[in-house]
Design an enzyme around this catalytic site. Structure first.
Site, PDB file in Angstrom:
ATOM      1  N   SER A  62      -2.026  -2.074  -1.492  1.00 33.60           N
ATOM      2  CA  SER A  62      -2.427  -3.484  -1.488  1.00 33.60           C
ATOM      3  C   SER A  62      -2.687  -3.916  -0.060  1.00 33.60           C
ATOM      4  O   SER A  62      -1.765  -4.009   0.753  1.00 33.60           O
ATOM      5  CB  SER A  62      -1.314  -4.349  -2.082  1.00 33.60           C
ATOM      6  OG  SER A  62      -1.552  -5.692  -1.709  1.00 33.60           O
ATOM      7  N   HIS A 114      -6.618  -1.699  -3.139  1.00 31.24           N
ATOM      8  CA  HIS A 114      -6.414  -2.917  -3.931  1.00 31.24           C
ATOM      9  C   HIS A 114      -6.555  -4.125  -3.004  1.00 31.24           C
ATOM     10  O   HIS A 114      -5.848  -4.234  -2.002  1.00 31.24           O
ATOM     11  CB  HIS A 114      -5.013  -2.848  -4.549  1.00 31.24           C
ATOM     12  CG  HIS A 114      -4.635  -4.009  -5.400  1.00 31.24           C
ATOM     13  ND1 HIS A 114      -4.904  -4.075  -6.751  1.00 31.24           N
ATOM     14  CD2 HIS A 114      -3.990  -5.159  -5.112  1.00 31.24           C
ATOM     15  CE1 HIS A 114      -4.430  -5.198  -7.253  1.00 31.24           C
ATOM     16  NE2 HIS A 114      -3.877  -5.895  -6.277  1.00 31.24           N
ATOM     17  N   ASP A 170      -6.328  -8.101  -2.554  1.00 28.27           N
ATOM     18  CA  ASP A 170      -5.742  -9.312  -3.129  1.00 28.27           C
ATOM     19  C   ASP A 170      -6.431 -10.554  -2.583  1.00 28.27           C
ATOM     20  O   ASP A 170      -6.280 -10.891  -1.412  1.00 28.27           O
ATOM     21  CB  ASP A 170      -4.248  -9.365  -2.802  1.00 28.27           C
ATOM     22  CG  ASP A 170      -3.469  -8.387  -3.662  1.00 28.27           C
ATOM     23  OD1 ASP A 170      -3.541  -8.515  -4.899  1.00 28.27           O
ATOM     24  OD2 ASP A 170      -2.813  -7.495  -3.092  1.00 28.27           O
ATOM     25  N   MET A 207      -6.785 -14.588  -2.724  1.00 31.28           N
ATOM     26  CA  MET A 207      -6.005 -15.778  -3.114  1.00 31.28           C
ATOM     27  C   MET A 207      -6.682 -17.035  -2.597  1.00 31.28           C
ATOM     28  O   MET A 207      -7.151 -17.055  -1.457  1.00 31.28           O
ATOM     29  CB  MET A 207      -4.605 -15.695  -2.507  1.00 31.28           C
ATOM     30  CG  MET A 207      -3.872 -14.436  -2.894  1.00 31.28           C
ATOM     31  SD  MET A 207      -2.254 -14.406  -2.139  1.00 31.28           S
ATOM     32  CE  MET A 207      -1.660 -12.829  -2.734  1.00 31.28           C
ATOM     33  N   HIS A 253      -8.464  -7.942  -6.859  1.00 30.83           N
ATOM     34  CA  HIS A 253      -7.554  -8.704  -7.718  1.00 30.83           C
ATOM     35  C   HIS A 253      -7.729 -10.171  -7.362  1.00 30.83           C
ATOM     36  O   HIS A 253      -7.217 -10.631  -6.344  1.00 30.83           O
ATOM     37  CB  HIS A 253      -6.119  -8.209  -7.453  1.00 30.83           C
ATOM     38  CG  HIS A 253      -5.066  -8.964  -8.197  1.00 30.83           C
ATOM     39  ND1 HIS A 253      -3.717  -8.836  -7.911  1.00 30.83           N
ATOM     40  CD2 HIS A 253      -5.149  -9.853  -9.218  1.00 30.83           C
ATOM     41  CE1 HIS A 253      -3.028  -9.612  -8.717  1.00 30.83           C
ATOM     42  NE2 HIS A 253      -3.863 -10.243  -9.511  1.00 30.83           N
ATOM     43  N   MET A 268      -6.940 -13.708  -7.516  1.00 31.38           N
ATOM     44  CA  MET A 268      -5.941 -14.728  -7.878  1.00 31.38           C
ATOM     45  C   MET A 268      -6.544 -16.076  -7.504  1.00 31.38           C
ATOM     46  O   MET A 268      -6.114 -16.750  -6.562  1.00 31.38           O
ATOM     47  CB  MET A 268      -4.631 -14.440  -7.125  1.00 31.38           C
ATOM     48  CG  MET A 268      -3.890 -13.247  -7.694  1.00 31.38           C
ATOM     49  SD  MET A 268      -2.655 -12.592  -6.563  1.00 31.38           S
ATOM     50  CE  MET A 268      -3.673 -11.485  -5.607  1.00 31.38           C
ATOM     51  N   MET A 314       1.450  -8.002 -13.874  1.00 31.15           N
ATOM     52  CA  MET A 314       2.150  -8.456 -12.670  1.00 31.15           C
ATOM     53  C   MET A 314       3.655  -8.313 -12.866  1.00 31.15           C
ATOM     54  O   MET A 314       4.208  -8.796 -13.858  1.00 31.15           O
ATOM     55  CB  MET A 314       1.841  -9.933 -12.389  1.00 31.15           C
ATOM     56  CG  MET A 314       0.435 -10.258 -11.926  1.00 31.15           C
ATOM     57  SD  MET A 314      -0.112  -9.403 -10.449  1.00 31.15           S
ATOM     58  CE  MET A 314       1.127  -9.868  -9.243  1.00 31.15           C
ATOM     59  N   ASP A 344       1.635  -4.267 -10.657  1.00 34.82           N
ATOM     60  CA  ASP A 344       1.459  -4.845  -9.322  1.00 34.82           C
ATOM     61  C   ASP A 344       2.633  -5.771  -8.988  1.00 34.82           C
ATOM     62  O   ASP A 344       2.838  -6.785  -9.653  1.00 34.82           O
ATOM     63  CB  ASP A 344       0.139  -5.631  -9.322  1.00 34.82           C
ATOM     64  CG  ASP A 344      -0.229  -6.188  -7.964  1.00 34.82           C
ATOM     65  OD1 ASP A 344       0.530  -6.014  -7.004  1.00 34.82           O
ATOM     66  OD2 ASP A 344      -1.309  -6.815  -7.881  1.00 34.82           O
TER      67      ASP A 344
HETATM   68  C1  DX5 Z   1       0.946 -10.192  -5.105  1.00 33.29           C
HETATM   69  C2  DX5 Z   1      -0.158  -9.163  -4.990  1.00 33.29           C
HETATM   70  C3  DX5 Z   1       0.325  -7.787  -4.775  1.00 33.29           C
HETATM   71  C4  DX5 Z   1       1.173  -7.592  -3.554  1.00 33.29           C
HETATM   72  C5  DX5 Z   1       1.892  -6.296  -3.660  1.00 33.29           C
HETATM   73  O1  DX5 Z   1       0.394 -11.406  -5.499  1.00 33.29           O
HETATM   74  O2  DX5 Z   1      -0.962  -9.161  -6.155  1.00 33.29           O
HETATM   75  O3  DX5 Z   1      -0.753  -6.853  -4.810  1.00 33.29           O
HETATM   76  O4  DX5 Z   1       0.466  -7.644  -2.368  1.00 33.29           O
HETATM   77  O5  DX5 Z   1       2.792  -6.199  -2.596  1.00 33.29           O
HETATM   78  P1  DX5 Z   1       4.227  -5.539  -2.786  1.00 33.29           P
HETATM   79  O6  DX5 Z   1       3.989  -4.115  -3.199  1.00 33.29           O
HETATM   80  O7  DX5 Z   1       4.863  -5.655  -1.447  1.00 33.29           O
HETATM   81  O8  DX5 Z   1       4.950  -6.299  -3.870  1.00 33.29           O
HETATM   82 ZN    ZN Z   2      -2.543  -7.529  -6.411  1.00 35.27          ZN
END
Ligand code: DX5
Ligand code: ZN
Length: 229
Positions: free
Chosen positions: A18, A43, A45, A47, A76, A78, A147, A182
């Site tokens: 990630s 991956h 992320d 947001m 991903h 969000m 999740m 995740d």
């Molecule tokens: C959280 C993300 C994850 C996160 C994972 O909202 O979707 O991908 O970065 O990080 P770890 O492995 O540290 O939980």
């Molecule tokens: Zn993620």
């Protein structure tokens, strides 16, 4: 899409670092280290500070990452309105695009739009959302993302409620669909996730907090009885 999906399916189990947890001041070096460590996919992320209480990065940064590697990008999203921004993420070079059922309760059209763009279509589900909210849409997905923390931040503790969800969803999947987990996935938790049916493991802290990414990759795979390929 068929080729990209086939390649990922054939490389399972997949450890997906990630990038939320990477050193953004040294993206070039981070991506080179991940490539050297033989990770099969990254991956990303995304947001928006609205769907989740945190902001990360968007298509402009992904576009620059795309110049640095040919590794597949698993985005991903969000974000509250993934349909509005889909084209930007496709243009930035994402290979798989996952959005949340909590943001789009009727996701069939958007899943199909993603597939029409030649990307893998993924649906994510939060810890508090029951599996029956996504069941009807699973046939339209290439990937389901469970999740195991509340989305928004890396470094949180793994929530075991995700394990029952994985087992339940696994029974509903075809063999050509990925089941991803995740949040808080590490050497101590990855074994239970694999036993519950996950084949794709998003790992932030358990990769980026380690000094040697290649060793981290090997140890995560070893914890599920697999080796690097
Ligand atoms: C959280 C993300 C994850 C996160 C994972 O909202 O979707 O991908 O970065 O990080 P770890 O492995 O540290 O939980
Ligand atoms: Zn993620």
């Amino acid at each position: 899409m068929a080729n990209r999906l086939q390649e990922l399916l054939s490389r399972r189990p997949l450890i997906a670092p990630s990038m939320l947890k990477c050193d953004f001041g040294n993206l070039h070096r981070e991506i080179a280290r991940l490539e050297q460590a033989d990770f099969p996919v990254l991956h990303l992320d995304v947001m928006d500070g609205h769907f989740v209480p945190n902001l990360s990065y968007g298509p402009m940064v992904i576009e620059r990452m795309r110049e640095l590697t040919s590794l597949p990008f698993d985005a991903h999203l969000m974000i509250s309105d993934p349909a509005k921004y889909l084209d930007d993420y496709v243009a930035a070079g994402c290979d798989a695009i996952t959005f949340h059922i909590e943001a789009v309760p009727q996701p069939t059209d958007l899943l199909e739009r993603i597939r029409e763009k030649n990307c893998l279509a993924g649906l994510a589900i939060n810890p508090g959302t029951p599996v029956d909210k996504i069941e009807a849409f699973i046939p339209h997905c290439d990937l389901i993302l469970v999740m195991s923390v509340e989305p928004g931040f890396g470094g949180q503790k793994f929530k075991p409620v995700a394990l029952d969800k994985l087992s339940h969803i696994k029974k509903l999947l075809r063999n050509d669909q990925l089941l991803s987990i995740d949040g808080g996935v590490a050497v101590a938790t990855i074994g239970d996730c694999a036993a519950a049916g996950a084949d794709t493991f998003v790992c932030g802290s358990s990769v980026f907090n380690e000094p040697d990414y290649s060793e981290a990759h090997s140890q995560l795979l070893a914890a599920i009885g697999a080796v690097k390929r």
